[in-house]
Design a protein around this motif. Structure first.
Motif, mmCIF file in Angstrom:
data_model
loop_
_atom_site.group_PDB
_atom_site.id
_atom_site.type_symbol
_atom_site.label_atom_id
_atom_site.label_comp_id
_atom_site.label_asym_id
_atom_site.label_seq_id
_atom_site.Cartn_x
_atom_site.Cartn_y
_atom_site.Cartn_z
ATOM 1 N N GLN A 147 -30.413 -105.192 46.614
ATOM 2 C CA GLN A 147 -30.308 -105.771 47.922
ATOM 3 C C GLN A 147 -30.016 -104.412 48.934
ATOM 4 O O GLN A 147 -29.942 -104.550 50.026
ATOM 5 C CB GLN A 147 -29.326 -106.657 47.949
ATOM 6 C CG GLN A 147 -27.913 -106.149 47.952
ATOM 7 C CD GLN A 147 -27.482 -105.782 46.470
ATOM 8 O OE1 GLN A 147 -28.279 -106.368 45.496
ATOM 9 N NE2 GLN A 147 -26.129 -105.485 46.272
ATOM 10 N N TRP A 165 -25.707 -111.571 47.669
ATOM 11 C CA TRP A 165 -27.023 -112.603 47.616
ATOM 12 C C TRP A 165 -26.953 -113.903 48.357
ATOM 13 O O TRP A 165 -27.884 -114.315 48.942
ATOM 14 C CB TRP A 165 -27.250 -112.814 45.983
ATOM 15 C CG TRP A 165 -27.595 -111.550 45.148
ATOM 16 C CD1 TRP A 165 -27.597 -110.120 45.851
ATOM 17 C CD2 TRP A 165 -27.686 -111.097 43.903
ATOM 18 N NE1 TRP A 165 -27.990 -109.173 45.006
ATOM 19 C CE2 TRP A 165 -27.806 -109.848 43.678
ATOM 20 C CE3 TRP A 165 -27.920 -112.046 42.848
ATOM 21 C CZ2 TRP A 165 -28.122 -109.261 42.363
ATOM 22 C CZ3 TRP A 165 -27.878 -111.703 41.561
ATOM 23 C CH2 TRP A 165 -28.367 -110.181 41.368
ATOM 24 N N SER A 177 -32.579 -118.943 45.444
ATOM 25 C CA SER A 177 -31.701 -117.765 45.221
ATOM 26 C C SER A 177 -30.249 -118.086 45.428
ATOM 27 O O SER A 177 -29.133 -117.829 44.896
ATOM 28 C CB SER A 177 -32.181 -116.612 45.845
ATOM 29 O OG SER A 177 -32.076 -116.859 47.330
ATOM 30 N N SER A 208 -27.470 -117.963 42.687
ATOM 31 C CA SER A 208 -26.333 -117.063 42.991
ATOM 32 C C SER A 208 -25.065 -117.638 42.988
ATOM 33 O O SER A 208 -23.949 -117.160 42.464
ATOM 34 C CB SER A 208 -26.739 -116.210 44.347
ATOM 35 O OG SER A 208 -27.932 -115.549 44.034
ATOM 36 N N ASN A 216 -34.697 -113.653 46.115
ATOM 37 C CA ASN A 216 -33.620 -113.170 47.027
ATOM 38 C C ASN A 216 -34.183 -112.095 48.015
ATOM 39 O O ASN A 216 -34.045 -111.717 49.212
ATOM 40 C CB ASN A 216 -32.235 -112.544 46.483
ATOM 41 C CG ASN A 216 -31.100 -112.639 47.410
ATOM 42 O OD1 ASN A 216 -30.810 -111.388 47.794
ATOM 43 N ND2 ASN A 216 -30.445 -113.811 47.818
ATOM 44 N N SER A 229 -29.341 -115.333 51.338
ATOM 45 C CA SER A 229 -30.027 -116.466 51.400
ATOM 46 C C SER A 229 -29.664 -117.317 52.800
ATOM 47 O O SER A 229 -30.822 -118.002 53.474
ATOM 48 C CB SER A 229 -29.686 -117.041 50.166
ATOM 49 O OG SER A 229 -30.269 -116.588 49.097
#
Length: 547
Positions: free
Chosen positions: A257, A421, A459, A463, A96, A425
């Motif tokens: 993140q 997340w 990811s 996620s 990610n 993506s």
């Protein structure tokens, strides 16, 4: 000379018109680029260096999830199950990060994913995610933790400690972002040092280096065993424990993140954010895996103390292991480490709140007064003030009933991590599709990674799966729990309500791939060249932990 043939005149006029149209289109693209970055360039100061960005994120990641809550994870799934859980989620997070780094380098904006969603997906997505993140950031759970942690040493009222810790948080956030960066940099260094101390002490305990303590080796992997059973028995119980542990590990990695959140206040963001993203991956996943592995070999998963926590170091699995070995000073060290983590997390919460509100105000999704910043220091003081006001909610802990309710409401926002997340993506996927549609190649991007294109999809899948199954244990017969169900799925439901509500009111549509403002972003990239970064060689390779 003037052409005598009317046809030649017509051809020249058409060419002139085409050139003028091309110029006007380019001017419009330049204007669009200026508009995208205008508020960041005007109201904020690019004072953060690469080392600040990487370490600020590190501070937000290493906290109670490792030092306290890891015991509950170990009790659910056992030593091997815990190591696998941290590895799998770490890989999802790492992929990610690669996807985020590409998008953040092209569009280094304050608010990162919130602004990126506006550009690459739909304004409504940025609105929904932004306000969910505001809600998540303003809840002062970390400040509550500092007061609770202090009870390990003192019997004073938690309200006193809340007040004491609010003061430095206030001062850190009202001054230059550079001051904030330096403070968090020091705390991050301290945190790394103390993690290494725990790891070394754990090795000493495991290898029989403590007088009177036999060598443990991998004894606890054999007895009580590599995997624990949870809710059910046998293989099914081991699988349930492993999958339930994945959800708790997600929150341990929360904060990674945030590396691009302060892009608008970072020097040379197109160079430094991708570099910091790669290094934070090594630091976080590497240090987590080492720390978790050591934990798995020095504490048995069936120790009754590790399954519960009172918020202090008393039930930390590390402390329990060191107490068994007769090392008395470690509990105080772990508690001090947890205290510094909680304070840093609370500090970061104010910074995040103010910058998220700033990014929403840029898009007209929050009052424009939130764009106001101090003339000299360039700090969005209105957002900071709002964050500080909400810190006073921590005083709810003075009433035990209110504290329980507050803790419950705080937990229901934790799935915002997985939602972010997912959107990170999707931003990367849509950016790559737009590149193809508009005739660009990936080599035109400021930063590319060989695995980023595939990692965005991986990811996204991982996620989404973790988000959908976050509350699966409540559907097991005999284990229904309304609070677990609500806390696991409240955030996705609120996201859907915010998203659909904004679309209905504002009539927004998904941005067509051919209309994504890649020309404006590319123009800004080429108009703001950044010096190339120097690779780490020789002894400087050691600095990857802090540089």
């Amino acid at each position: 000379m003037h052409p005598e043939n009317p046809k030649e005149v017509d051809v020249i006029d058409k060419k002139t018109t085409a050139v003028l149209e091309t110029i006007s289109i380019h001017d419009a693209e330049v204007a669009a680029g200026i508009e995208i970055f205008a508020e960041d360039d005007t109201h904020l100061h690019r004072a953060l260096k690469e080392r600040h960005i990487g370490m600020i994120t590190l501070v937000g990641v290493f906290g109670t999830g490792l030092f306290l809550s890891s015991g509950g994870t170990l009790a659910k799934t056992g030593p091997v199950g815990m190591c696998l859980s941290y590895l799998i989620v770490g890989l999802i997070v790492g992929m990610n990060q690669m996807a985020l780094a590409e998008v953040a380098a092209l569009a280094p904006l304050t608010g990162s994913t919130i602004r990126h969603a506006e550009i690459f997906i739909d304004d409504a997505v940025g609105f929904a995610l932004g306000w969910l993140k505001v809600w998540n950031a303003i809840l002062p759970g970390a400040l509550v933790s500092t007061a609770l942690i202090m009870q390990y040493w003192s019997n004073l009222s938690p309200g006193i400690w809340i007040t004491i810790y609010m003061v430095p948080i206030c001062f850190t956030n009202i001054f230059s972002i550079r001051i904030y960066g330096e403070v968090e940099f020091v705390f991050a260094l301290l945190k790394i040092a103390l993690i290494l101390i725990l790891v070394l002490a754990g090795l000493v305990v495991d290898l029989g280096g403590v007088k009177g303590q036999e060598r443990l080796g991998f004894h606890y992997w054999r007895d009580p065993g590599p995997f624990a059973s949870y809710i059910k028995t046998g293989n099914l119980g081991q699988f349930i424990g492993f999958w339930a542990a994945l959800s708790s590990v997600v929150y341990a990695y929360g904060g990674v993140q945030g590396i691009a959140l302060l892009a608008g206040e970072t020097r040379n963001p197109r160079t430094n954010i991708p570099k910091a993203a790669k290094r934070i991956l090594y630091r976080v996943v590497g240090l987590y895996m080492i720390a978790v592995f050591i934990l798995s070999i020095i504490v048995p998963y069936d120790d009754p103390k590790i399954a519960t926590s009172d918020g202090t170091a008393a039930h930390s699995p590390y402390v329990i292991a060191f107490e068994k070995a007769g090392i008395k000073v470690l509990p105080d060290i772990v508690n001090a480490l947890t205290l510094s983590s909680a304070w840093s997390e609370s500090n970061l919460g104010i910074t995040q709140t103010s910058r998220i509100l700033f990014s929403l105000a840029v898009k007209g999704q929050a009052p424009k007064i939130l764009l106001k910043s101090s003339k000299k220091l360039k700090v969005p003081y209105v957002g900071v003030a709002i964050g500080l006001v909400f810190l006073t909610l921590a005083y709810m802990t003075l009433n035990s009933t209110a504290a329980n309710v507050f803790s419950w409401f705080q937990n229901i926002t934790s799935s915002v991590l997985l939602l972010e997340w997912i959107i990170i993506s999707i931003n990367n996927i849509r950016m790559n599709k737009a590149l193809k549609v508009q005739g660009y190649s990936r080599s035109d991007l400021p930063y590319t990674n060989k695995i980023a294109k595939a990692s965005a999809w991986i990811s996204l899948f991982g996620s989404t799966l973790l988000l959908v199954t976050g509350g699966f244990t409540t559907f097991i017969h005999g284990h229904w729990d309304t609070a677990t169900l609500f806390s696991s799925y409240c955030s996705p439901i609120l996201f859907a309500i915010f998203y659909l509500g904004y679309k209905l009111v504002k009539k927004t549509k998904q941005v067509p791939l051919e209309e994504i403002c890649l020309p404006a972003l590319m123009d800004d990239y080429h108009s703001k060249p950044e010096p190339p970064s120097e690779p780490l060689r020789g002894w400087k390779l050691l600095t990857f932990l802090w540089a």
